[in-house]
Design an enzyme around this catalytic site. Structure first.
Site, PDB file in Angstrom:
ATOM      1  N   ARG A 171       0.800  -1.223   0.000  1.00  0.00           N
ATOM      2  CA  ARG A 171       0.000   0.000   0.000  1.00  0.00           C
ATOM      3  C   ARG A 171       0.831   1.271   0.000  1.00  0.00           C
ATOM      4  NH1 ARG A 171      -3.533  -1.297   5.147  1.00  0.00           N
ATOM      5  NH2 ARG A 171      -1.525  -2.131   5.803  1.00  0.00           N
TER       6      ARG A 171
ATOM      7  N   LYS B  16       0.689 -18.504   7.241  1.00  0.00           N
ATOM      8  CA  LYS B  16      -0.038 -18.657   8.487  1.00  0.00           C
ATOM      9  C   LYS B  16      -0.252 -17.289   9.119  1.00  0.00           C
ATOM     10  CE  LYS B  16       2.063 -19.935  12.292  1.00  0.00           C
ATOM     11  NZ  LYS B  16       2.530 -18.812  13.130  1.00  0.00           N
TER      12      LYS B  16
ATOM     13  N   ASP C 133       4.018 -23.831   5.833  1.00  0.00           N
ATOM     14  CA  ASP C 133       4.458 -24.008   7.221  1.00  0.00           C
ATOM     15  C   ASP C 133       5.970 -24.122   7.158  1.00  0.00           C
ATOM     16  OD1 ASP C 133       5.202 -24.876   9.746  1.00  0.00           O
ATOM     17  OD2 ASP C 133       3.402 -26.076  10.041  1.00  0.00           O
ATOM     18  N   HIS C 134       6.673 -23.043   7.521  1.00  0.00           N
ATOM     19  CA  HIS C 134       8.114 -23.029   7.277  1.00  0.00           C
ATOM     20  C   HIS C 134       8.868 -24.090   8.061  1.00  0.00           C
ATOM     21  CE1 HIS C 134       8.047 -20.450  10.918  1.00  0.00           C
ATOM     22  NE2 HIS C 134       9.255 -20.902  11.114  1.00  0.00           N
TER      23      HIS C 134
ATOM     24  N   LYS D 158      12.464 -26.977   6.979  1.00  0.00           N
ATOM     25  CA  LYS D 158      13.743 -27.148   7.672  1.00  0.00           C
ATOM     26  C   LYS D 158      14.326 -28.515   7.336  1.00  0.00           C
ATOM     27  CE  LYS D 158      12.613 -23.977  11.429  1.00  0.00           C
ATOM     28  NZ  LYS D 158      13.657 -22.990  11.118  1.00  0.00           N
TER      29      LYS D 158
ATOM     30  N   GLU E  10      11.405 -20.836  23.329  1.00  0.00           N
ATOM     31  CA  GLU E  10      11.865 -19.531  22.862  1.00  0.00           C
ATOM     32  C   GLU E  10      12.267 -18.696  24.068  1.00  0.00           C
ATOM     33  OE1 GLU E  10       9.011 -17.634  20.369  1.00  0.00           O
ATOM     34  OE2 GLU E  10       8.886 -19.312  18.959  1.00  0.00           O
TER      35      GLU E  10
ATOM     36  N   ASP F 231      -0.756 -20.213  17.835  1.00  0.00           N
ATOM     37  CA  ASP F 231       0.391 -19.699  17.098  1.00  0.00           C
ATOM     38  C   ASP F 231       1.364 -20.794  16.687  1.00  0.00           C
ATOM     39  OD1 ASP F 231       1.983 -17.447  16.092  1.00  0.00           O
ATOM     40  OD2 ASP F 231       3.388 -17.971  17.685  1.00  0.00           O
TER      41      ASP F 231
ATOM     42  N   HIS G 153       2.782 -25.770  13.399  1.00  0.00           N
ATOM     43  CA  HIS G 153       4.145 -26.295  13.378  1.00  0.00           C
ATOM     44  C   HIS G 153       4.288 -27.624  14.125  1.00  0.00           C
ATOM     45  CE1 HIS G 153       5.032 -22.543  11.627  1.00  0.00           C
ATOM     46  NE2 HIS G 153       5.253 -21.857  12.719  1.00  0.00           N
TER      47      HIS G 153
ATOM     48  N   LYS H 188       7.246 -19.330  25.695  1.00  0.00           N
ATOM     49  CA  LYS H 188       8.036 -18.109  25.607  1.00  0.00           C
ATOM     50  C   LYS H 188       8.813 -17.930  26.917  1.00  0.00           C
ATOM     51  CE  LYS H 188       6.498 -16.138  21.695  1.00  0.00           C
ATOM     52  NZ  LYS H 188       7.378 -15.665  20.606  1.00  0.00           N
TER      53      LYS H 188
ATOM     54  N   LYS I 275      16.572 -20.841  22.988  1.00  0.00           N
ATOM     55  CA  LYS I 275      15.784 -21.028  21.769  1.00  0.00           C
ATOM     56  C   LYS I 275      16.158 -22.371  21.161  1.00  0.00           C
ATOM     57  CE  LYS I 275      15.051 -19.080  17.121  1.00  0.00           C
ATOM     58  NZ  LYS I 275      13.588 -19.090  17.170  1.00  0.00           N
TER      59      LYS I 275
END
Length: 510
Positions: free
Chosen positions: A58, A165, A194-195, A199, A233, A253, A258, A359, A364
Site C-alpha cells: 500500500r 499462516k 508451514d516453514h 527445515k 523460545e 500460534d 508447526h 516463551k 531457543k
C-alpha cells in the site's frame, strides 16, 4: 537386482521460471525471509532463469526505493552474506507495485504489468502469488485476484498461490478461508505454507525412519515409551508482537500448525509413494487419530497452560507476560502450553506424545526426542552409573540441525563403570555446509509444483478440530482449567512436570 521404481523415487520436478508477486511487500516477512531466500537461491544457482519479483503493497514507493530497503536488510540477514555485484544483478529482477489490497483497479493494473513483463522476457506467463500480508486481508486479496482474472493461467502456463499462516483462527474461519481459496485457485495450485516443514531436519524425519533398518522395526509402541516435541523460545513480546500474540496464544500460534505437523511426520505410516498426496494422506490420518480432549475435565487432565512472571533471561531482568507491551494486564492468553497427545492407532497405542511450547524459556530450540524402553535391568543394575533410562534419539530442528543418539557405554579403565554417551550428527560438519533456509526450499518447491511440504485443506481443518476443543474449554463460562505461572528463565510451570509425572515420565532438559 535393480529397483524398477528407483528413478521415479529420486526424481524431482524442476522449478520453472515465473513471476513471483508478493502481497505485503513492505512487511518484515518479505524483507527478512522471502527476498533473502530468493537472493540466496540466485547465489547458489538454484533460482530458475528469468524469474521476476513484484512487490505489492500500500505504501507509495518507487522501484529504486523499494530495492534499497531490501538491500540494506539483506546485508544483515542473508545466509550466504551479501555480495554487491550479485545483488546489483538480482535487484534488476525486483519491481514494486503500489495499491490498496481492496482496490480492484490495482489488480487490473498488476495484470497489465505482468503481461508486459511476460512480453519483455518472452516467457509463457507462469505466476506465483505469495500472500504475506496481515491475515485480515487474505479474503480481499484472493477475491480481487479472481475478479481481475489473475487466477487463470494462460495456455501452457500455471498460476499458484502461497498462503502464509495463520490459516484461520479456529475451525470455522479456516473452513471459510479454504472455501475462498478454493473458489479462486484449485487445491493443486494452493500452497499453505508451514516453514517448519522446510527445515532440513524436518524433511529428514521420513528418511531417518523409513530408510534405516535400525530404526524402522523399532518405531512402534513395543519399543518406544514416549515421544516429546519441544519448542522453546527465550524471547517474549519484543517488537510490538504482544498485540498479535495476545489474540492468538501459544496453542494457536505454534501447536496447531508447526508442532502438530512435526508430530504427524513422526507418527505417520509409510506412504505408498513420495508424491505430495501420498505423504499428506498419511499425515492427515495421524491428526484424525488424535484422541480428542473435548471436555473441561479432559483438558484439565491432559493440557497445561501458563504465563511467565518477571524473571531473568541471560542475566537480564524481564517483565512478566501481563506487563509486556500491548498485552492486556488481565490477559487470559497462554504464553506456554504443554499437551499430552494420544495417537489412537495400532502402531502407537499407549504411547504418549508430549508437546510443549513456551516463551521466555532459557534457550531457543526446537527438538523431537524419541525415548525407547529400557532393556531388562538384570545385568547392570548394581553397577555404578547404571540408569533405568532407555536410549534416546534426539532430532534437532533448530538451531543446530542434526541428530543424536544416547546410549550407555563402559567408562574406560580397569573398573566396570557405566556412563551415558552420545553419537552426534551435525548437518554443517557432516556435509561441509550449512542447511539452506526453510523458505528457500519451499519457494523452489512451489515453483516446481511440488506440494509435499505444504499443508492440505483437510490437514489444516483436522488440526483445528483438535485445538478448538481445548480452546473452547479454556474460554468456557464454567469449569475453566486454571492458568499456571512460571518464572521467566525457568523451564515452565510445576504443573507441566506433574503432567508427565502421572505417567512416570519427566521432561528432557535441552
Amino acid at each position: 537386482m535393480s529397483n524398477p521404481f528407483r528413478e521415479d523415487l529420486v526424481s524431482r520436478s524442476r522449478p520453472e521460471s515465473c513471476t513471483v508477486v508478493i502481497f505485503g511487500a513492505t512487511g518484515d516477512l518479505t524483507h527478512r525471509k522471502l527476498i533473502p531466500a530468493l537472493y540466496n537461491l540466485a547465489i547458489d544457482g538454484e533460482l530458475p532463469s528469468n524469474v521476476k519479483i513484484v512487490g505489492f503493497a500500500r505504501r507509495d514507493k518507487s522501484d529504486e526505493v523499494f530495492r534499497e530497503g531490501l538491500k540494506e536488510l539483506n546485508k544483515d540477514v542473508s545466509r550466504s552474506g551479501h555480495n554487491d555485484e550479485i545483488w546489483n544483478d538480482f535487484e534488476q529482477t525486483v519491481h514494486y507495485h503500489q495499491s490498496e489490497f481492496q482496490d480492484l483497479d490495482g489488480y487490473k493494473r498488476l495484470a497489465d504489468r505482468l503481461d508486459a513483463i511476460d512480453t519483455e522476457r518472452g516467457s509463457k506467463g507462469n505466476r506465483l502469488f505469495y500472500i504475506a500480508s496481515a491475515p485480515e486481508f487474505f479474503d480481499d486479496i484472493l477475491q480481487n485476484l479472481k475478479d481481475a482474472g489473475l487466477n487463470n493461467a494462460a495456455k501452457g502456463a500455471w498460476a499458484r498461490v502461497i498462503v502464509e499462516k495463520p490459516f484461520g483462527t479456529d475451525l470455522a474461519t479456516a473452513q471459510h478461508l479454504n472455501q475462498v481459496v478454493n473458489n479462486t485457485f484449485e487445491e493443486k495450485d494452493t500452497y499453505r505454507i508451514d516453514h517448519y516443514l522446510g527445515k532440513e531436519t524436518a524433511q529428514n524425519i521420513m528418511v531417518l525412519r523409513f530408510a534405516n533398518a535400525i530404526f524402522e522395526p523399532l518405531w512402534n509402541s513395543r519399543y518406544i515409551e514416549q515421544i516429546q516435541i519441544t519448542c522453546s523460545e527465550h524471547l517474549g513480546m519484543e517488537g510490538g508482537r504482544g498485540g498479535y500474540y495476545d489474540t492468538a496464544g501459544a496453542m494457536r500460534d505454534m501447536v496447531q500448525n508447526h508442532l502438530l505437523q512435526l508430530l504427524s511426520l513422526v507418527a505417520m505410516e509409510p506412504p505408498t509413494d513420495l508424491s505430495a498426496d501420498g505423504v499428506r494422506d498419511e499425515k492427515v490420518k495421524v491428526i484424525r487419530s488424535l484422541r480428542q480432549w473435548d471436555t473441561p475435565e479432559l483438558v484439565a487432565e491432559n493440557v497445561v497452560r501458563a504465563q511467565y512472571t518477571a524473571g531473568h533471561i541471560h542475566g537480564k531482568s524481564v517483565v512478566g507476560y501481563c506487563e509486556e507491551d500491548r498485552v492486556d494486564p488481565e490477559s487470559n492468553t497462554e504464553a506456554y502450553v504443554a499437551v499430552r497427545c494420544m495417537v489412537d492407532t495400532w502402531r502407537w497405542s499407549g504411547v504418549p506424545f508430549y508437546v510443549r511450547m513456551g516463551k521466555r524459556l532459557p534457550k531457543k530450540a526446537t527438538e523431537i526426542s524419541v525415548h525407547f524402553k529400557s532393556a531388562p535391568n538384570v545385568l547392570f543394575n548394581a553397577i555404578p552409573g547404571a540408569s533405568d533410562e532407555g536410549n534416546v534419539l534426539v532430532i534437532r530442528i533448530q538451531p543446530d540441525e542434526g541428530i543424536s543418539l544416547r546410549m550407555v557405554s563402559k567408562l574406560p579403565g580397569t573398573s566396570l563403570r557405566l556412563e551415558p554417551v552420545k553419537m552426534d550428527f551435525h548437518y554443517s560438519t557432516s556435509f561441509g555446509k550449512g542447511s539452506p533456509e526453510a523458505y528457500e526450499r519451499l519457494l523452489l518447491d512451489s515453483m516446481a509444483g511440488d506440494a509435499t511440504l505444504f499443508a492440505r485443506r483437510d490437514e489444516v481443518e483436522e488440526a483445528w478440530k483438535f485445538v478448538d476443543h481445548i480452546e473452547q474449554a479454556w474460554h468456557a463460562e464454567e469449569n475453566q482449567p486454571p492458568m499456571a505461572e512460571f518464572t521467566a528463565g525457568s523451564w515452565g510451570p510445576e504443573e507441566a512436570e506433574d503432567l508427565l509425572a502421572k505417567d512416570g515420565n519427566t521432561w528432557r532438559r535441552l
